[in-house]
Scaffold this motif. Structure first.
Motif, PDB file in Angstrom:
ATOM      1  N   THR A  76       5.281   2.464 -18.157  1.00  0.00           N
ATOM      2  CA  THR A  76       5.170   3.900 -17.939  1.00  0.00           C
ATOM      3  C   THR A  76       3.712   4.342 -17.990  1.00  0.00           C
ATOM      4  OG1 THR A  76       7.365   4.281 -18.901  1.00  0.00           O
ATOM      5  CG2 THR A  76       5.892   6.178 -18.770  1.00  0.00           C
ATOM      6  N   VAL A  77       2.951   3.743 -18.904  1.00  0.00           N
ATOM      7  CA  VAL A  77       1.518   4.059 -18.985  1.00  0.00           C
ATOM      8  C   VAL A  77       0.829   3.696 -17.676  1.00  0.00           C
ATOM      9  CG1 VAL A  77      -0.662   3.539 -20.127  1.00  0.00           C
ATOM     10  CG2 VAL A  77       1.428   3.755 -21.478  1.00  0.00           C
ATOM     11  N   LYS A  78       1.138   2.516 -17.149  1.00  0.00           N
ATOM     12  CA  LYS A  78       0.525   2.090 -15.895  1.00  0.00           C
ATOM     13  C   LYS A  78       0.851   3.067 -14.766  1.00  0.00           C
ATOM     14  CE  LYS A  78       0.484  -2.854 -17.005  1.00  0.00           C
ATOM     15  NZ  LYS A  78       1.004  -4.196 -16.646  1.00  0.00           N
ATOM     16  N   ALA A  79       2.085   3.549 -14.747  1.00  0.00           N
ATOM     17  CA  ALA A  79       2.474   4.516 -13.717  1.00  0.00           C
ATOM     18  C   ALA A  79       1.695   5.818 -13.886  1.00  0.00           C
ATOM     19  CB  ALA A  79       3.977   4.784 -13.795  1.00  0.00           C
ATOM     20  N   HIS A  80       1.536   6.265 -15.137  1.00  0.00           N
ATOM     21  CA  HIS A  80       0.758   7.483 -15.391  1.00  0.00           C
ATOM     22  C   HIS A  80      -0.692   7.305 -14.955  1.00  0.00           C
ATOM     23  CE1 HIS A  80       3.787   9.895 -17.224  1.00  0.00           C
ATOM     24  NE2 HIS A  80       3.914   9.164 -18.319  1.00  0.00           N
ATOM     25  N   VAL A  81      -1.284   6.152 -15.277  1.00  0.00           N
ATOM     26  CA  VAL A  81      -2.685   5.904 -14.925  1.00  0.00           C
ATOM     27  C   VAL A  81      -2.859   5.916 -13.409  1.00  0.00           C
ATOM     28  CG1 VAL A  81      -4.556   4.218 -14.949  1.00  0.00           C
ATOM     29  CG2 VAL A  81      -3.235   4.643 -17.043  1.00  0.00           C
ATOM     30  N   SER A  82      -1.933   5.290 -12.700  1.00  0.00           N
ATOM     31  CA  SER A  82      -2.006   5.293 -11.235  1.00  0.00           C
ATOM     32  C   SER A  82      -1.944   6.713 -10.690  1.00  0.00           C
ATOM     33  CB  SER A  82      -0.868   4.464 -10.641  1.00  0.00           C
ATOM     34  OG  SER A  82      -1.002   3.098 -10.967  1.00  0.00           O
ATOM     35  N   SER A  83      -1.046   7.525 -11.255  1.00  0.00           N
ATOM     36  CA  SER A  83      -0.921   8.918 -10.823  1.00  0.00           C
ATOM     37  C   SER A  83      -2.185   9.705 -11.133  1.00  0.00           C
ATOM     38  CB  SER A  83       0.283   9.569 -11.509  1.00  0.00           C
ATOM     39  OG  SER A  83       0.391  10.935 -11.161  1.00  0.00           O
ATOM     40  N   ILE A  84      -2.763   9.454 -12.310  1.00  0.00           N
ATOM     41  CA  ILE A  84      -3.990  10.146 -12.711  1.00  0.00           C
ATOM     42  C   ILE A  84      -5.129   9.820 -11.750  1.00  0.00           C
ATOM     43  CG2 ILE A  84      -5.797  10.207 -14.483  1.00  0.00           C
ATOM     44  CD1 ILE A  84      -3.489   9.825 -16.549  1.00  0.00           C
ATOM     45  N   LEU A  85      -5.308   8.545 -11.450  1.00  0.00           N
ATOM     46  CA  LEU A  85      -6.386   8.140 -10.544  1.00  0.00           C
ATOM     47  C   LEU A  85      -6.206   8.769  -9.171  1.00  0.00           C
ATOM     48  CD1 LEU A  85      -6.817   4.339 -11.404  1.00  0.00           C
ATOM     49  CD2 LEU A  85      -8.101   6.294 -12.292  1.00  0.00           C
ATOM     50  N   ASP A  86      -4.949   8.831  -8.721  1.00  0.00           N
ATOM     51  CA  ASP A  86      -4.670   9.412  -7.411  1.00  0.00           C
ATOM     52  C   ASP A  86      -4.976  10.909  -7.406  1.00  0.00           C
ATOM     53  OD1 ASP A  86      -3.481   9.254  -4.681  1.00  0.00           O
ATOM     54  OD2 ASP A  86      -1.983  10.579  -5.565  1.00  0.00           O
ATOM     55  N   LYS A  87      -4.508  11.630  -8.425  1.00  0.00           N
ATOM     56  CA  LYS A  87      -4.712  13.081  -8.466  1.00  0.00           C
ATOM     57  C   LYS A  87      -6.176  13.452  -8.647  1.00  0.00           C
ATOM     58  CE  LYS A  87      -0.129  14.368 -10.250  1.00  0.00           C
ATOM     59  NZ  LYS A  87       0.609  14.987 -11.391  1.00  0.00           N
ATOM     60  N   LEU A  88      -6.918  12.629  -9.389  1.00  0.00           N
ATOM     61  CA  LEU A  88      -8.326  12.925  -9.638  1.00  0.00           C
ATOM     62  C   LEU A  88      -9.251  12.343  -8.572  1.00  0.00           C
ATOM     63  CD1 LEU A  88      -8.533  12.318 -13.504  1.00  0.00           C
ATOM     64  CD2 LEU A  88      -8.149  14.466 -12.281  1.00  0.00           C
ATOM     65  N   ASN A  89      -8.653  11.589  -7.639  1.00  0.00           N
ATOM     66  CA  ASN A  89      -9.450  10.902  -6.615  1.00  0.00           C
ATOM     67  C   ASN A  89     -10.515  10.027  -7.267  1.00  0.00           C
ATOM     68  OD1 ASN A  89     -10.133  10.224  -3.972  1.00  0.00           O
ATOM     69  ND2 ASN A  89     -11.713  11.808  -3.842  1.00  0.00           N
ATOM     70  N   ALA A  90     -10.108   9.337  -8.329  1.00  0.00           N
ATOM     71  CA  ALA A  90     -10.993   8.420  -9.052  1.00  0.00           C
ATOM     72  C   ALA A  90     -10.667   6.990  -8.636  1.00  0.00           C
ATOM     73  CB  ALA A  90     -10.808   8.578 -10.562  1.00  0.00           C
ATOM     74  N   ARG A  91     -11.690   6.189  -8.378  1.00  0.00           N
ATOM     75  CA  ARG A  91     -11.462   4.831  -7.899  1.00  0.00           C
ATOM     76  C   ARG A  91     -11.068   3.874  -9.010  1.00  0.00           C
ATOM     77  NH1 ARG A  91     -15.427   2.249  -3.650  1.00  0.00           N
ATOM     78  NH2 ARG A  91     -13.697   0.796  -3.779  1.00  0.00           N
ATOM     79  N   ASN A  92     -11.431   4.201 -10.245  1.00  0.00           N
ATOM     80  CA  ASN A  92     -11.114   3.284 -11.341  1.00  0.00           C
ATOM     81  C   ASN A  92     -11.071   4.032 -12.664  1.00  0.00           C
ATOM     82  OD1 ASN A  92     -13.905   3.562 -12.196  1.00  0.00           O
ATOM     83  ND2 ASN A  92     -14.434   2.099 -10.587  1.00  0.00           N
ATOM     84  N   ARG A  93     -10.752   3.299 -13.713  1.00  0.00           N
ATOM     85  CA  ARG A  93     -10.608   3.905 -15.036  1.00  0.00           C
ATOM     86  C   ARG A  93     -11.934   4.409 -15.581  1.00  0.00           C
ATOM     87  NH1 ARG A  93      -5.624   1.640 -17.764  1.00  0.00           N
ATOM     88  NH2 ARG A  93      -6.602   2.223 -19.739  1.00  0.00           N
ATOM     89  N   VAL A  94     -13.034   3.790 -15.183  1.00  0.00           N
ATOM     90  CA  VAL A  94     -14.336   4.241 -15.674  1.00  0.00           C
ATOM     91  C   VAL A  94     -14.623   5.656 -15.186  1.00  0.00           C
ATOM     92  CG1 VAL A  94     -16.808   3.813 -15.653  1.00  0.00           C
ATOM     93  CG2 VAL A  94     -15.221   1.887 -15.824  1.00  0.00           C
TER      94      VAL A  94
END
Length: 214
Positions: free
Chosen positions: A184-202
């Motif tokens: 579930t965390v991985k799914a949230h992180v993927s959604s976050i990156l998509d919504k923020l238009n961020a290429r990675n966690r950094v």
């Protein structure tokens, strides 16, 4: 066991990194490379969880090698090895797919921490590099107001995940803190990156800092 590739054109640096990692029983160096092309080929051959890649290397520089690794082996997390005075390289790497940035002169324990962190799904910035990156973002006009506007698209749970991500927590640590499964965390992180238009966690972690979440 975390399988690691060490890529650096300086044989002494490779030997030093290998010796440091050998002190951790949970890490195994499975391959070495002296240039960017070799790094990509060794990743293809060995599929390491983590690739430690020098930014400046002959034939193919580390940044280009990191981009190719992200394409041919997206499961391999790349940590860029840098030295002071390479701010432009750090900025370029931040826009790419690197999961971490580490100074060659770092404390050996920091190297081991970085390998474990990125292998576990977290981002890792050497503290001194983090200071430079945040300074540069501020100089470029990044603002708390703008960052908060960007995270407004996130759900409350996604903001909590982003806050923990920004504090440097891995997926498993975030799962434990929020009492949810790691998938579930991985799914949230993927959604976050998509919504923020961020290429990675950094990039997401820096935005969390700018928005005052951490």
């Amino acid at each position: 066991m975390i399988r690691v590739l060490v890529a650096d054109d300086d044989v002494l640096v490779r030997a030093a990194v290998r010796a440091i990692l050998a002190t951790d029983g949970g890490i195994e160096v499975v391959a070495e490379a002296a240039d960017g092309h070799q790094a990509v080929e060794q990743v293809r051959a060995h599929h390491p969880e983590v690739a430690l890649v020098d930014i400046r290397m002959p034939r193919l520089d580390g940044l280009s090698a990191a981009d190719e690794i992200a394409t041919v082996a997206p499961a391999t997390k790349v940590v860029m090895l840098t030295t002071f005075g390479q701010d432009d390289y750090i900025a370029r790497a931040l826009g790419g797919g690197a999961a971490g940035f580490l100074l060659k002169a770092s404390d050996p324990r920091e190297l081991i921490t970085a390998v474990h962190a990125v292998a576990d799904g977290a981002a890792f910035l050497s503290p001194l590099i983090a200071h430079r990156v945040i300074r540069d973002y501020r100089a470029a006009g990044a603002s708390t107001t703008r960052a908060r506007q960007r995270i407004a698209a996130l759900t409350e749970r996604e903001r909590r995940v982003l806050a923990l991500l920004g504090a440097g927590h891995s997926n498993s640590e975030i799962a434990g803190a929020l009492h949810i499964v790691e998938g579930t965390v991985k799914a949230h992180v993927s959604s976050i990156l998509d919504k923020l238009n961020a290429r990675n966690r950094v990039q997401a972690a820096i935005l969390a800092y700018e928005a005052g979440l951490t």
